[in-house]
Motif scaffolding. Structure first.
Motif, PDB file in Angstrom:
ATOM      1  N   LEU A  95       0.270  -1.424  -0.190  1.00  0.00           N
ATOM      2  CA  LEU A  95      -0.431  -0.048  -0.148  1.00  0.00           C
ATOM      3  C   LEU A  95       0.824   1.276   0.117  1.00  0.00           C
ATOM      4  N   ARG A  96       0.920   2.210  -0.870  1.00  0.00           N
ATOM      5  CA  ARG A  96       1.382   3.139  -1.454  1.00  0.00           C
ATOM      6  C   ARG A  96       0.910   4.464  -0.569  1.00  0.00           C
ATOM      7  N   LEU A  97       1.085   4.555   0.114  1.00  0.00           N
ATOM      8  CA  LEU A  97       0.960   6.056   1.770  1.00  0.00           C
ATOM      9  C   LEU A  97       1.315   7.325   1.265  1.00  0.00           C
ATOM     10  N   HIS A  98       0.516   8.004   0.708  1.00  0.00           N
ATOM     11  CA  HIS A  98       1.675  10.333   0.640  1.00  0.00           C
ATOM     12  C   HIS A  98       1.314  10.660   1.669  1.00  0.00           C
ATOM     13  N   GLY A  99       2.198  11.349   2.518  1.00  0.00           N
ATOM     14  CA  GLY A  99       1.874  12.127   3.759  1.00  0.00           C
ATOM     15  C   GLY A  99       3.008  13.527   3.206  1.00  0.00           C
ATOM     16  N   ILE A 100       2.543  14.354   4.291  1.00  0.00           N
ATOM     17  CA  ILE A 100       3.811  15.049   4.564  1.00  0.00           C
ATOM     18  C   ILE A 100       4.670  15.260   5.515  1.00  0.00           C
ATOM     19  N   ILE A 101       5.716  14.627   5.441  1.00  0.00           N
ATOM     20  CA  ILE A 101       6.807  14.271   6.407  1.00  0.00           C
ATOM     21  C   ILE A 101       6.756  16.385   7.696  1.00  0.00           C
TER      22      ILE A 101
END
Length: 81
Positions: free
Chosen positions: A68-74
């Protein structure tokens, strides 16, 4: 003495229960989900509602053939780590 035994019994039950909880393992191989889609049994929340950046993929994986590829801003509220 009765109070001590009651406290001891409570501690034993608490330890046994906490050991049971820590022994549970969650895993999902993502093999049953369609590539390019968000897992149907999951509830999208936060950044995961955008399926253009959060989806099942075959490009990066460890076990099996999908992940599962999850995108988020560190540093953001919903950073995917």
């Amino acid at each position: 003495m009765k109070t001590f035994k009651t406290i001891l019994l409570c501690l034993v039950i608490l330890l046994a229960f906490s050991a049971h909880l820590s022994a549970q393992t969650w895993s999902d191989g993502f093999e049953s989900y369609t590539t390019g889609s968000f897992p149907s049994t999951w509830t999208p929340d936060g950044n995961a509602t955008d399926i253009s950046t959060n989806y099942v993929t075959t490009t990066t994986f460890i076990g099996g053939a999908k992940s599962l590829r999850l995108h988020g801003i560190i540093g953001g509220c919903w950073g995917a780590l």
